[in-house]
Design a protein around this motif. Structure first.
Motif, PDB file in Angstrom:
ATOM      1  N   HIS A   9      25.627 -66.050  24.150  1.00  0.00           N
ATOM      2  CA  HIS A   9      24.707 -66.463  25.201  1.00  0.00           C
ATOM      3  C   HIS A   9      23.420 -67.034  24.597  1.00  0.00           C
ATOM      4  O   HIS A   9      22.892 -68.044  25.080  1.00  0.00           O
ATOM      5  N   LEU A  10      22.902 -66.374  23.573  1.00  0.00           N
ATOM      6  CA  LEU A  10      21.661 -66.838  22.942  1.00  0.00           C
ATOM      7  C   LEU A  10      21.824 -68.234  22.352  1.00  0.00           C
ATOM      8  O   LEU A  10      20.980 -69.115  22.555  1.00  0.00           O
ATOM      9  N   LEU A  11      22.905 -68.475  21.627  1.00  0.00           N
ATOM     10  CA  LEU A  11      23.117 -69.769  20.988  1.00  0.00           C
ATOM     11  C   LEU A  11      23.395 -70.863  22.024  1.00  0.00           C
ATOM     12  O   LEU A  11      23.011 -72.024  21.834  1.00  0.00           O
ATOM     13  N   LEU A  12      24.048 -70.519  23.128  1.00  0.00           N
ATOM     14  CA  LEU A  12      24.257 -71.501  24.195  1.00  0.00           C
ATOM     15  C   LEU A  12      22.925 -71.906  24.826  1.00  0.00           C
ATOM     16  O   LEU A  12      22.717 -73.084  25.178  1.00  0.00           O
ATOM     17  N   ALA A  13      22.013 -70.936  24.944  1.00  0.00           N
ATOM     18  CA  ALA A  13      20.697 -71.252  25.494  1.00  0.00           C
ATOM     19  C   ALA A  13      19.915 -72.166  24.556  1.00  0.00           C
ATOM     20  O   ALA A  13      19.259 -73.118  24.993  1.00  0.00           O
ATOM     21  N   VAL A  14      19.975 -71.885  23.256  1.00  0.00           N
ATOM     22  CA  VAL A  14      19.298 -72.736  22.279  1.00  0.00           C
ATOM     23  C   VAL A  14      19.912 -74.135  22.277  1.00  0.00           C
ATOM     24  O   VAL A  14      19.201 -75.150  22.202  1.00  0.00           O
ATOM     25  N   LEU A  15      21.232 -74.207  22.381  1.00  0.00           N
ATOM     26  CA  LEU A  15      21.908 -75.498  22.388  1.00  0.00           C
ATOM     27  C   LEU A  15      21.508 -76.330  23.603  1.00  0.00           C
ATOM     28  O   LEU A  15      21.332 -77.560  23.505  1.00  0.00           O
ATOM     29  N   ALA A  16      21.334 -75.680  24.745  1.00  0.00           N
ATOM     30  CA  ALA A  16      20.960 -76.416  25.955  1.00  0.00           C
ATOM     31  C   ALA A  16      19.512 -76.875  25.902  1.00  0.00           C
ATOM     32  O   ALA A  16      19.190 -78.019  26.249  1.00  0.00           O
ATOM     33  N   ARG A  17      18.591 -75.978  25.473  1.00  0.00           N
ATOM     34  CA  ARG A  17      17.172 -76.312  25.501  1.00  0.00           C
ATOM     35  C   ARG A  17      16.762 -77.182  24.322  1.00  0.00           C
ATOM     36  O   ARG A  17      16.001 -78.149  24.484  1.00  0.00           O
ATOM     37  N   ARG A  18      17.229 -76.855  23.113  1.00  0.00           N
ATOM     38  CA  ARG A  18      16.768 -77.555  21.913  1.00  0.00           C
ATOM     39  C   ARG A  18      17.701 -78.685  21.479  1.00  0.00           C
ATOM     40  O   ARG A  18      17.267 -79.588  20.780  1.00  0.00           O
ATOM     41  N   GLY A  19      18.965 -78.615  21.892  1.00  0.00           N
ATOM     42  CA  GLY A  19      19.915 -79.639  21.463  1.00  0.00           C
ATOM     43  C   GLY A  19      20.322 -80.605  22.539  1.00  0.00           C
ATOM     44  O   GLY A  19      21.009 -81.596  22.264  1.00  0.00           O
ATOM     45  N   GLY A  20      19.961 -80.315  23.803  1.00  0.00           N
ATOM     46  CA  GLY A  20      20.305 -81.218  24.890  1.00  0.00           C
ATOM     47  C   GLY A  20      21.740 -81.170  25.321  1.00  0.00           C
ATOM     48  O   GLY A  20      22.212 -82.071  26.032  1.00  0.00           O
ATOM     49  N   VAL A  21      22.484 -80.153  24.942  1.00  0.00           N
ATOM     50  CA  VAL A  21      23.894 -80.015  25.332  1.00  0.00           C
ATOM     51  C   VAL A  21      23.981 -78.854  26.313  1.00  0.00           C
ATOM     52  O   VAL A  21      23.849 -77.689  25.925  1.00  0.00           O
ATOM     53  N   ASN A  22      24.214 -79.159  27.570  1.00  0.00           N
ATOM     54  CA  ASN A  22      24.229 -78.143  28.619  1.00  0.00           C
ATOM     55  C   ASN A  22      25.666 -77.766  28.949  1.00  0.00           C
ATOM     56  O   ASN A  22      26.492 -78.630  29.268  1.00  0.00           O
ATOM     57  N   THR A  23      25.976 -76.486  28.872  1.00  0.00           N
ATOM     58  CA  THR A  23      27.314 -75.976  29.206  1.00  0.00           C
ATOM     59  C   THR A  23      27.263 -75.079  30.442  1.00  0.00           C
ATOM     60  O   THR A  23      28.111 -74.216  30.612  1.00  0.00           O
ATOM     61  N   GLY A  24      26.269 -75.290  31.301  1.00  0.00           N
ATOM     62  CA  GLY A  24      26.115 -74.426  32.472  1.00  0.00           C
ATOM     63  C   GLY A  24      27.241 -74.546  33.469  1.00  0.00           C
ATOM     64  O   GLY A  24      27.450 -73.635  34.280  1.00  0.00           O
ATOM     65  N   ALA A  25      27.983 -75.665  33.440  1.00  0.00           N
ATOM     66  CA  ALA A  25      29.104 -75.855  34.379  1.00  0.00           C
ATOM     67  C   ALA A  25      30.451 -75.742  33.666  1.00  0.00           C
ATOM     68  O   ALA A  25      31.443 -76.293  34.138  1.00  0.00           O
ATOM     69  N   MET A  26      30.482 -75.035  32.547  1.00  0.00           N
ATOM     70  CA  MET A  26      31.710 -74.905  31.758  1.00  0.00           C
ATOM     71  C   MET A  26      31.985 -73.446  31.418  1.00  0.00           C
ATOM     72  O   MET A  26      31.056 -72.663  31.198  1.00  0.00           O
ATOM     73  N   ASP A  27      33.274 -73.108  31.402  1.00  0.00           N
ATOM     74  CA  ASP A  27      33.705 -71.845  30.802  1.00  0.00           C
ATOM     75  C   ASP A  27      33.750 -72.036  29.289  1.00  0.00           C
ATOM     76  O   ASP A  27      34.306 -73.028  28.801  1.00  0.00           O
ATOM     77  N   VAL A  28      33.174 -71.089  28.542  1.00  0.00           N
ATOM     78  CA  VAL A  28      33.079 -71.205  27.088  1.00  0.00           C
ATOM     79  C   VAL A  28      33.783 -70.017  26.447  1.00  0.00           C
ATOM     80  O   VAL A  28      33.534 -68.860  26.811  1.00  0.00           O
ATOM     81  N   VAL A  29      34.668 -70.329  25.493  1.00  0.00           N
ATOM     82  CA  VAL A  29      35.375 -69.305  24.706  1.00  0.00           C
ATOM     83  C   VAL A  29      35.090 -69.567  23.234  1.00  0.00           C
ATOM     84  O   VAL A  29      35.194 -70.717  22.777  1.00  0.00           O
ATOM     85  N   ALA A  30      34.719 -68.547  22.486  1.00  0.00           N
ATOM     86  CA  ALA A  30      34.436 -68.673  21.055  1.00  0.00           C
ATOM     87  C   ALA A  30      35.145 -67.554  20.305  1.00  0.00           C
ATOM     88  O   ALA A  30      35.215 -66.417  20.782  1.00  0.00           O
ATOM     89  N   SER A  31      35.683 -67.901  19.147  1.00  0.00           N
ATOM     90  CA  SER A  31      36.390 -66.912  18.338  1.00  0.00           C
ATOM     91  C   SER A  31      36.197 -67.232  16.866  1.00  0.00           C
ATOM     92  O   SER A  31      35.747 -68.319  16.501  1.00  0.00           O
ATOM     93  N   VAL A  32      36.573 -66.243  16.018  1.00  0.00           N
ATOM     94  CA  VAL A  32      36.465 -66.377  14.563  1.00  0.00           C
ATOM     95  C   VAL A  32      37.860 -66.257  13.987  1.00  0.00           C
ATOM     96  O   VAL A  32      38.653 -65.393  14.412  1.00  0.00           O
ATOM     97  N   SER A  33      38.196 -67.097  13.027  1.00  0.00           N
ATOM     98  CA  SER A  33      39.541 -67.107  12.456  1.00  0.00           C
ATOM     99  C   SER A  33      39.809 -65.831  11.678  1.00  0.00           C
ATOM    100  O   SER A  33      38.901 -65.195  11.138  1.00  0.00           O
ATOM    101  N   GLY A  34      41.087 -65.471  11.650  1.00  0.00           N
ATOM    102  CA  GLY A  34      41.506 -64.320  10.855  1.00  0.00           C
ATOM    103  C   GLY A  34      41.160 -62.980  11.435  1.00  0.00           C
ATOM    104  O   GLY A  34      41.337 -61.957  10.776  1.00  0.00           O
ATOM    105  N   GLY A  35      40.648 -62.934  12.672  1.00  0.00           N
ATOM    106  CA  GLY A  35      40.274 -61.662  13.255  1.00  0.00           C
ATOM    107  C   GLY A  35      39.044 -61.046  12.639  1.00  0.00           C
ATOM    108  O   GLY A  35      38.779 -59.854  12.843  1.00  0.00           O
ATOM    109  N   MET A  36      38.257 -61.824  11.883  1.00  0.00           N
ATOM    110  CA  MET A  36      37.051 -61.306  11.260  1.00  0.00           C
ATOM    111  C   MET A  36      35.975 -61.063  12.310  1.00  0.00           C
ATOM    112  O   MET A  36      35.925 -61.731  13.350  1.00  0.00           O
ATOM    113  N   ARG A  37      35.085 -60.114  12.011  1.00  0.00           N
ATOM    114  CA  ARG A  37      33.933 -59.857  12.865  1.00  0.00           C
ATOM    115  C   ARG A  37      32.712 -60.498  12.215  1.00  0.00           C
ATOM    116  O   ARG A  37      32.320 -60.111  11.117  1.00  0.00           O
TER     117      ARG A  37
END
Length: 471
Positions: free
Chosen positions: A354-382
C-alpha cells in the motif's frame, strides 16, 4: 511468668521438625496457544483472544518456601578472565546449506529448534544430518517419538542412508529417552518432535504449554551439563509460529524455520535466532527423490522462471544473512469495477505494498486506484530488505502500463515517501551478484560506486527511475 506464645496444635506436634512442606495439586485451565492460565473455564483466552483453546491441567506444587530452612550451599563462581576464549570445534553435518545457517556447524552443548509446516522436510533433514554425522564416527541418538523404528528405517532406505550407524530411541518419555541417549554415549541427540514427548509428573497432555515449557528447561539443563548437542523439531501453528509458549524459543540457542515456495520444490531454511552465528541467514534446498539437496547457486534457482518479455517482472538483489541473493518481484494490475480495489501480497507485507502504491501514484504519476493489484516474490521468499523498494515500484509501474522492463536490467534502492531513491547497504556485493547471474545494467541511487561487469544508471527519485526504464 505466664507464657504468651500460642500452643502448637496436635498435627503440628506430630509432624517431624525437618519434614518438607506438604504437596498440593493446582488445577485449572491453560491456553494451548499462549500458555495463559485461569482457575475457571472460559470460552475465549483473555491473552491471545483465541476461542476454545483452554485445556484442563493438574500440577503438583509445593506449599511453603521453595527451600528448607537449612543452610544454603552457595553456587560456584567463575572469573570472566579465567574462562577459555576458544570458540570450540564445531560438528559439521556435511550438508553445506544446513551448516551455513547454523553458523559453520553444530556447537557442542547447544540446543537447536527446527520448525516448519507439516511435510516440508524437517524429519528428512534431521535423518540426513544424523546419518552424515554417524558415518563420520559421531555417536548420534535419534528419538523417534512420532514414528516407529520401521518407519524411520523405510525413510532412511529411500534416502540412501539405511546402513548409517544411528541409534534409534523409540521412546515418548523425555526422561527415559535422555537417559538412554546418555547411556549410549551420544554426542548428538535429535528429538523428532518435541510435541511428541512428555515429561513425567505433569498431569497434562504431551505438546501442551506446560509440557513444552518443562521439556525445554530439561533439555537446556541436559545439553549444557553434559555438553551434548541437541536438535529438536517443532510443529507450527496456522500463523506459522512454533506451537507452544514463546518460552521455548527463548530457552534454545538457535531457532530455524523451514519455508516452502508455493507449488515448488525449493525449501528455504532461515535462522530467526542464533547465539553462535548470524541471524536471518538462509539456506536453500531442493527436495528430490533422494531427500533434500543443497542448492549451490540459489540466485540462479530463484531466477529460473524469470521471463524478461513479460510485464510486471523486475529483478533485484537482497542480503539474506551473510549472502547476497538475486530474486524476482512480480506484479499484476488489472482494471476492476469494485469500489475498493483489492491488494494481494505474497512474500511481502500488504502494508508495504500500500505504501509503495501511494508513492507511485503521488511521486511517479502512475495511479492504480481503479485496478486490482497482486504482488509476489519468486521462490516463496519473504522480502524484508528495503533495498528492493525500487524493484517493487518498477514491477508495479510495468504491470500498470503492461509494458515489460528493458532486458538484463535490475533495480536497487530504497524509496522514501518523498519519492527519493536512497542508498542501500552492501551495494557492492549486490551488484556483483547481479553481474554474476547475467545482468548488464542496474538502476541505482546517485553516488553508487562503479562495479566491473555492470553498467550503473544513477537516479535521484522515482520519476527519474521510471523515465530511465522506458527510454
Amino acid at each position: 511468668m505466664r507464657c504468651l506464645a500460642p500452643c502448637p496444635t496436635r498435627s503440628q506436634r506430630d509432624r517431624p521438625v525437618d519434614s518438607p512442606p506438604m504437596a498440593r495439586a493446582a488445577r485449572g485451565f491453560r491456553c494451548r496457544e499462549c500458555g495463559w492460565a485461569t482457575p475457571a473455564y472460559v470460552g475465549r483466552c483473555a491473552q491471545c483472544q483465541a476461542w476454545n483453546t483452554l485445556d484442563q491441567f493438574t500440577e503438583t506444587q509445593r506449599s511453603g518456601p521453595a527451600r528448607s530452612a537449612g543452610v544454603v550451599v552457595p553456587g560456584r563462581t567463575v572469573r570472566l578472565a579465567d574462562v577459555p576464549d576458544e570458540p570450540g570445534r564445531r560438528l559439521s553435518t556435511e550438508i553445506p546449506e544446513f551448516d551455513r545457517v547454523l553458523g559453520g556447524g553444530l556447537v557442542p552443548g547447544s540446543l537447536v529448534l527446527v520448525g516448519g509446516d507439516p511435510g516440508i522436510g524437517k524429519s528428512t533433514l534431521m535423518l540426513q544430518a544424523a546419518a552424515r554425522l554417524a558415518q563420520r564416527g559421531t555417536v548420534v541418538a535419534y528419538v523417534c517419538g512420532e514414528e516407529s523404528p520401521r518407519q524411520v528405517r523405510l525413510r532412511a532406505t529411500r534416502l540412501g542412508v539405511g546402513e548409517a550407524p544411528v541409534t534409534l530411541i523409540p521412546e515418548s518419555s523425555l526422561d527415559a529417552a535422555l537417559a538412554a541417549a546418555e547411556g549410549a554415549g551420544a554426542s548428538v541427540v535429535i528429538i523428532d518432535s518435541i510435541q511428541s514427548v512428555y515429561v513425567e509428573g505433569l498431569d497434562t497432555r504431551s505438546g501442551g504449554p506446560a509440557q513444552l515449557s518443562e521439556a525445554g528447561a530439561r533439555l537446556v539443563a541436559f545439553s549444557k551439563t553434559n555438553e551434548i548437542t541437541t536438535i529438536v523439531t517443532g510443529h507450527v501453528t496456522k500463523s506459522g509460529e512454533i506451537a507452544g509458549p514463546r518460552l521455548l524459543e527463548h530457552l534454545v540457542d538457535a531457532v530455524l524455520y523451514f519455508e516452502n515456495a508455493e507449488g515448488g520444490s525449493v525449501r528455504v531454511l532461515r535462522a530467526i535466532k542464533n547465539r553462535f552465528g548470524a541471524t536471518d541467514e538462509v539456506g536453500v534446498f531442493e527436495m528430490t527423490g533422494e531427500g533434500l539437496q543443497s542448492v549451490e547457486n540459489p540466485s540462479s534457482a530463484l531466477l529460473e522462471s524469470h521471463d524478461a518479455d513479460a510485464s510486471g517482472c523486475a529483478v533485484t538483489a537482497v542480503i539474506e544473512g551473510s549472502r547476497p541473493l538475486a530474486l524476482e518481484v512480480q506484479a499484476l494490475a488489472v482494471p476492476t469495477n469494485l469500489a475498493s480495489p483489492r491488494r494481494i501480497a505474497s512474500g511481502l507485507e500488504t502494508s508495504r505494498l500500500h505504501l509503495l502504491l501511494a508513492v507511485l501514484a503521488r511521486r511517479g504519476g502512475v495511479n492504480t486506484g481503479a485496478m486490482d493489484v497482486v504482488a509476489s516474490v519468486s521462490g516463496g521468499m519473504r522480502l524484508r530488505d528495503t533495498g528492493a523498494d525500487l524493484a517493487i515500484l518498477a514491477a508495479l509501474a510495468s504491470a500498470a502500463s503492461d509494458q515489460p522492463l528493458p532486458r538484463a536490467t535490475a533495480c536497487l534502492g530504497e524509496v522514501a515517501l518523498s519519492g527519493a531513491v536512497r542508498p542501500v547497504h552492501q551495494v557492492q556485493r549486490r551488484l556483483a551478484e547481479l553481474s554474476r547471474v547475467g545482468f548488464k545494467r542496474c538502476l541505482v541511487p546517485n553516488g553508487t560506486p562503479a562495479v566491473d561487469g555492470i553498467v550503473l544508471i544513477p537516479v535521484r527519485n522515482v520519476r527519474d527511475a521510471l523515465q530511465s526504464l522506458h527510454r
